[in-house]
Design a protein around this motif. Structure first.
Motif, PDB file in Angstrom:
ATOM      1  N   HIS A 136     120.841  -0.274  37.947  1.00 42.10           N
ATOM      2  CA  HIS A 136     119.885  -0.027  36.870  1.00 42.10           C
ATOM      3  C   HIS A 136     119.339   1.385  37.062  1.00 42.10           C
ATOM      4  O   HIS A 136     118.800   1.716  38.128  1.00 42.10           O
ATOM      5  CB  HIS A 136     118.744  -1.038  36.907  1.00 42.10           C
ATOM      6  CG  HIS A 136     119.180  -2.437  36.590  1.00 42.10           C
ATOM      7  ND1 HIS A 136     119.134  -2.974  35.313  1.00 42.10           N
ATOM      8  CD2 HIS A 136     119.688  -3.417  37.395  1.00 42.10           C
ATOM      9  CE1 HIS A 136     119.585  -4.205  35.338  1.00 42.10           C
ATOM     10  NE2 HIS A 136     119.935  -4.511  36.585  1.00 42.10           N
ATOM     11  N   LEU A 137     119.463   2.213  36.031  1.00 41.32           N
ATOM     12  CA  LEU A 137     119.040   3.599  36.126  1.00 41.32           C
ATOM     13  C   LEU A 137     118.214   3.995  34.906  1.00 41.32           C
ATOM     14  O   LEU A 137     118.404   3.444  33.810  1.00 41.32           O
ATOM     15  CB  LEU A 137     120.245   4.546  36.234  1.00 41.32           C
ATOM     16  CG  LEU A 137     121.252   4.284  37.347  1.00 41.32           C
ATOM     17  CD1 LEU A 137     122.451   3.528  36.797  1.00 41.32           C
ATOM     18  CD2 LEU A 137     121.698   5.581  37.993  1.00 41.32           C
ATOM     19  N   ARG A 138     117.325   4.945  35.095  1.00 41.55           N
ATOM     20  CA  ARG A 138     116.588   5.560  33.989  1.00 41.55           C
ATOM     21  C   ARG A 138     117.236   6.908  33.691  1.00 41.55           C
ATOM     22  O   ARG A 138     117.569   7.655  34.622  1.00 41.55           O
ATOM     23  CB  ARG A 138     115.126   5.748  34.365  1.00 41.55           C
ATOM     24  CG  ARG A 138     114.276   6.358  33.235  1.00 41.55           C
ATOM     25  CD  ARG A 138     112.879   6.668  33.727  1.00 41.55           C
ATOM     26  NE  ARG A 138     112.056   7.243  32.661  1.00 41.55           N
ATOM     27  CZ  ARG A 138     110.872   7.829  32.874  1.00 41.55           C
ATOM     28  NH1 ARG A 138     110.378   7.905  34.112  1.00 41.55           N
ATOM     29  NH2 ARG A 138     110.185   8.331  31.853  1.00 41.55           N
ATOM     30  N   MET A 139     117.434   7.226  32.399  1.00 44.13           N
ATOM     31  CA  MET A 139     118.051   8.491  32.007  1.00 44.13           C
ATOM     32  C   MET A 139     117.066   9.309  31.189  1.00 44.13           C
ATOM     33  O   MET A 139     116.505   8.818  30.195  1.00 44.13           O
ATOM     34  CB  MET A 139     119.331   8.248  31.209  1.00 44.13           C
ATOM     35  CG  MET A 139     120.398   7.475  31.968  1.00 44.13           C
ATOM     36  SD  MET A 139     121.989   7.446  31.106  1.00 44.13           S
ATOM     37  CE  MET A 139     121.550   6.631  29.561  1.00 44.13           C
ATOM     38  N   LEU A 140     116.858  10.557  31.578  1.00 44.18           N
ATOM     39  CA  LEU A 140     116.008  11.491  30.857  1.00 44.18           C
ATOM     40  C   LEU A 140     116.849  12.690  30.444  1.00 44.18           C
ATOM     41  O   LEU A 140     117.789  13.070  31.152  1.00 44.18           O
ATOM     42  CB  LEU A 140     114.845  11.970  31.728  1.00 44.18           C
ATOM     43  CG  LEU A 140     113.868  10.926  32.277  1.00 44.18           C
ATOM     44  CD1 LEU A 140     112.823  11.620  33.146  1.00 44.18           C
ATOM     45  CD2 LEU A 140     113.206  10.154  31.153  1.00 44.18           C
ATOM     46  N   SER A 141     116.497  13.311  29.331  1.00 41.69           N
ATOM     47  CA  SER A 141     117.143  14.569  28.952  1.00 41.69           C
ATOM     48  C   SER A 141     116.077  15.650  28.858  1.00 41.69           C
ATOM     49  O   SER A 141     114.959  15.396  28.394  1.00 41.69           O
ATOM     50  CB  SER A 141     117.899  14.430  27.626  1.00 41.69           C
ATOM     51  OG  SER A 141     116.995  14.177  26.560  1.00 41.69           O
ATOM     52  N   THR A 142     116.409  16.842  29.321  1.00 38.44           N
ATOM     53  CA  THR A 142     115.473  17.954  29.334  1.00 38.44           C
ATOM     54  C   THR A 142     116.038  19.115  28.517  1.00 38.44           C
ATOM     55  O   THR A 142     117.257  19.277  28.407  1.00 38.44           O
ATOM     56  CB  THR A 142     115.197  18.415  30.779  1.00 38.44           C
ATOM     57  OG1 THR A 142     114.359  19.571  30.762  1.00 38.44           O
ATOM     58  CG2 THR A 142     116.494  18.759  31.494  1.00 38.44           C
ATOM     59  N   ALA A 143     115.134  19.921  27.960  1.00 39.40           N
ATOM     60  CA  ALA A 143     115.575  21.084  27.188  1.00 39.40           C
ATOM     61  C   ALA A 143     115.966  22.232  28.103  1.00 39.40           C
ATOM     62  O   ALA A 143     116.664  23.160  27.681  1.00 39.40           O
ATOM     63  CB  ALA A 143     114.465  21.527  26.238  1.00 39.40           C
ATOM     64  N   ASN A 144     115.543  22.167  29.357  1.00 39.84           N
ATOM     65  CA  ASN A 144     115.827  23.238  30.313  1.00 39.84           C
ATOM     66  C   ASN A 144     117.128  22.926  31.050  1.00 39.84           C
ATOM     67  O   ASN A 144     117.189  21.989  31.847  1.00 39.84           O
ATOM     68  CB  ASN A 144     114.678  23.392  31.302  1.00 39.84           C
ATOM     69  CG  ASN A 144     114.822  24.624  32.167  1.00 39.84           C
ATOM     70  OD1 ASN A 144     115.889  25.231  32.251  1.00 39.84           O
ATOM     71  ND2 ASN A 144     113.724  24.997  32.818  1.00 39.84           N
ATOM     72  N   GLU A 145     118.167  23.683  30.790  1.00 40.08           N
ATOM     73  CA  GLU A 145     119.470  23.412  31.382  1.00 40.08           C
ATOM     74  C   GLU A 145     119.473  23.551  32.903  1.00 40.08           C
ATOM     75  O   GLU A 145     120.361  23.040  33.582  1.00 40.08           O
ATOM     76  CB  GLU A 145     120.536  24.331  30.781  1.00 40.08           C
ATOM     77  CG  GLU A 145     120.832  24.063  29.327  1.00 40.08           C
ATOM     78  CD  GLU A 145     121.997  24.897  28.821  1.00 40.08           C
ATOM     79  OE1 GLU A 145     122.542  25.693  29.609  1.00 40.08           O
ATOM     80  OE2 GLU A 145     122.371  24.740  27.640  1.00 40.08           O
ATOM     81  N   THR A 146     118.487  24.273  33.428  1.00 42.40           N
ATOM     82  CA  THR A 146     118.459  24.475  34.883  1.00 42.40           C
ATOM     83  C   THR A 146     117.852  23.288  35.625  1.00 42.40           C
ATOM     84  O   THR A 146     117.866  23.264  36.848  1.00 42.40           O
ATOM     85  CB  THR A 146     117.668  25.748  35.237  1.00 42.40           C
ATOM     86  OG1 THR A 146     116.298  25.584  34.823  1.00 42.40           O
ATOM     87  CG2 THR A 146     118.282  26.958  34.572  1.00 42.40           C
ATOM     88  N   ASP A 147     117.310  22.300  34.890  1.00 39.14           N
ATOM     89  CA  ASP A 147     116.622  21.187  35.542  1.00 39.14           C
ATOM     90  C   ASP A 147     117.477  19.929  35.699  1.00 39.14           C
ATOM     91  O   ASP A 147     117.005  18.935  36.237  1.00 39.14           O
ATOM     92  CB  ASP A 147     115.358  20.804  34.733  1.00 39.14           C
ATOM     93  CG  ASP A 147     114.274  21.856  34.858  1.00 39.14           C
ATOM     94  OD1 ASP A 147     114.396  22.712  35.757  1.00 39.14           O
ATOM     95  OD2 ASP A 147     113.327  21.818  34.053  1.00 39.14           O
ATOM     96  N   TYR A 148     118.697  19.964  35.229  1.00 38.83           N
ATOM     97  CA  TYR A 148     119.473  18.724  35.242  1.00 38.83           C
ATOM     98  C   TYR A 148     120.156  18.502  36.602  1.00 38.83           C
ATOM     99  O   TYR A 148     120.412  19.440  37.356  1.00 38.83           O
ATOM    100  CB  TYR A 148     120.501  18.715  34.118  1.00 38.83           C
ATOM    101  CG  TYR A 148     121.793  19.459  34.419  1.00 38.83           C
ATOM    102  CD1 TYR A 148     122.945  18.765  34.762  1.00 38.83           C
ATOM    103  CD2 TYR A 148     121.846  20.851  34.357  1.00 38.83           C
ATOM    104  CE1 TYR A 148     124.126  19.446  35.038  1.00 38.83           C
ATOM    105  CE2 TYR A 148     123.013  21.533  34.622  1.00 38.83           C
ATOM    106  CZ  TYR A 148     124.152  20.830  34.965  1.00 38.83           C
ATOM    107  OH  TYR A 148     125.309  21.503  35.245  1.00 38.83           O
ATOM    108  N   LEU A 149     120.440  17.240  36.888  1.00 40.10           N
ATOM    109  CA  LEU A 149     121.182  16.863  38.103  1.00 40.10           C
ATOM    110  C   LEU A 149     122.636  16.667  37.710  1.00 40.10           C
ATOM    111  O   LEU A 149     122.956  15.748  36.958  1.00 40.10           O
ATOM    112  CB  LEU A 149     120.625  15.571  38.701  1.00 40.10           C
ATOM    113  CG  LEU A 149     119.209  15.627  39.283  1.00 40.10           C
ATOM    114  CD1 LEU A 149     118.795  14.248  39.769  1.00 40.10           C
ATOM    115  CD2 LEU A 149     119.141  16.616  40.430  1.00 40.10           C
TER     116      LEU A 149
END
Length: 292
Positions: A136-149
């Motif tokens: 079970h995972l939580r998924m977030l999206s960010t507008a900053n491309e440098t913050d993603y995993l």
């Protein structure tokens, strides 16, 4: 600090709890083992970073959060050999694209669940079922491309702990088997027929036997536990002229076994000034018995 490294640390601050301590480990496996030990003691394990920058979450500890970005693919790596049993279920299957890929072969094959958001500021969940467990995972999206995993995976504290338990059971079984082999060499006659009348004259720093006894044909010399981590003495017998002579004997665990009776022998360890001796003599005023 280069851009990629800065992005990685920023992403960690956003999407995972504090990485495990400040202790440095040579490999991710060492870090996982250390966290599994901590989990056994406290019930708490933390994310760790692998050798190649992949974030490893401890499975079953909490809800991992994966931060991704539009136009970026985030890779969720499962355990080697683990098989996905159904299509992963996303809470928002319209704005999140979920695909899969594989790497490796045979039991080393790794399944990759790849997620891609179509927009920023999204928040949903993902369920992945496999032949071993459910994620079970939580998924977030960010507008900053440098913050993603870009890469995440898991380690499994409970499985690592089970491996230790299995290793301990194997070691215990081997110890019992070793003890059985030693006991099989001990005399089968009743204790009241054994002769324990042996005395010891030992140098101050010598490893002194616990006891010695014979069954009428063989002599058994039991050494203390400290001999396991020290030099094993050699055994010599004294002849009628009082000269030490070589004798055939064998050592089973902590027992010296001599297939003949003797009146006097010596255990010698070390050499020159560090040499120590224990003289073993048959016949003493000590009371017979297994415990002196």
């Amino acid at each position: 600090m280069n851009k990629n490294l800065g992005a990685l640390f920023a992403a960690l601050l956003v999407s995972v709890p504090a990485l495990a301590g400040s202790t440095k480990y040579l490999t991710a496996q060492d870090a996982a083992v250390a966290q599994a030990r901590k989990w056994q003691q406290t019930g708490v394990a933390k994310p760790i970073m692998s050798d190649d920058g992949k974030i490893l979450f401890p499975y079953g500890q909490y809800l991992p959060t994966i931060t991704c970005a539009p136009l970026r693919a985030c890779d969720i790596e499962l355990e080697a050999g683990e098989i996905v049993t159904g299509k992963p279920l996303a809470g928002d299957a319209v704005r999140w694209k979920v695909t899969h890929a594989e790497s490796g072969r045979g039991d080393k094959k790794v399944t990759h669940v790849v997620i891609k958001p179509t927009d920023a500021h999204l928040d949903t969940n993902l369920i992945i079922t496999t032949d071993r467990r459910t994620y079970h995972l939580r998924m977030l999206s960010t507008a900053n491309e440098t913050d993603y995993l870009n890469r995440v995976g898991f380690y499994y504290p409970e499985d690592i702990a089970d491996e230790w338990d299995t290793s301990a059971k194997v070691a215990e079984k081997e110890a019992k088997e070793k003890e059985r082999l030693v006991v099989s060499d001990l005399p089968a006659s009743s204790i009241d027929k054994l002769d324990f009348e042996y005395s010891f004259e030992a140098d101050k720093s010598a490893i002194k036997p616990v006891r010695a006894f014979n069954d009428g044909t063989r002599v058994f010399i039991q050494m203390p536990e400290e001999m396991r981590s020290a030099e094993a003495p050699i055994l010599l017998l004294y002849d009628n002229a009082g000269n030490p002579s070589v004798v055939n004997y064998r050592v089973k665990d902590l027992y010296y076994i001599v297939d003949k009776l003797f009146d006097k022998a010596v255990l010698i360890a070390g050499a020159d000034k560090s040499q120590t001796k224990v003289v073993i003599s048959r016949g003493s005023d000590k009371k017979k018995g297994w415990f002196w």
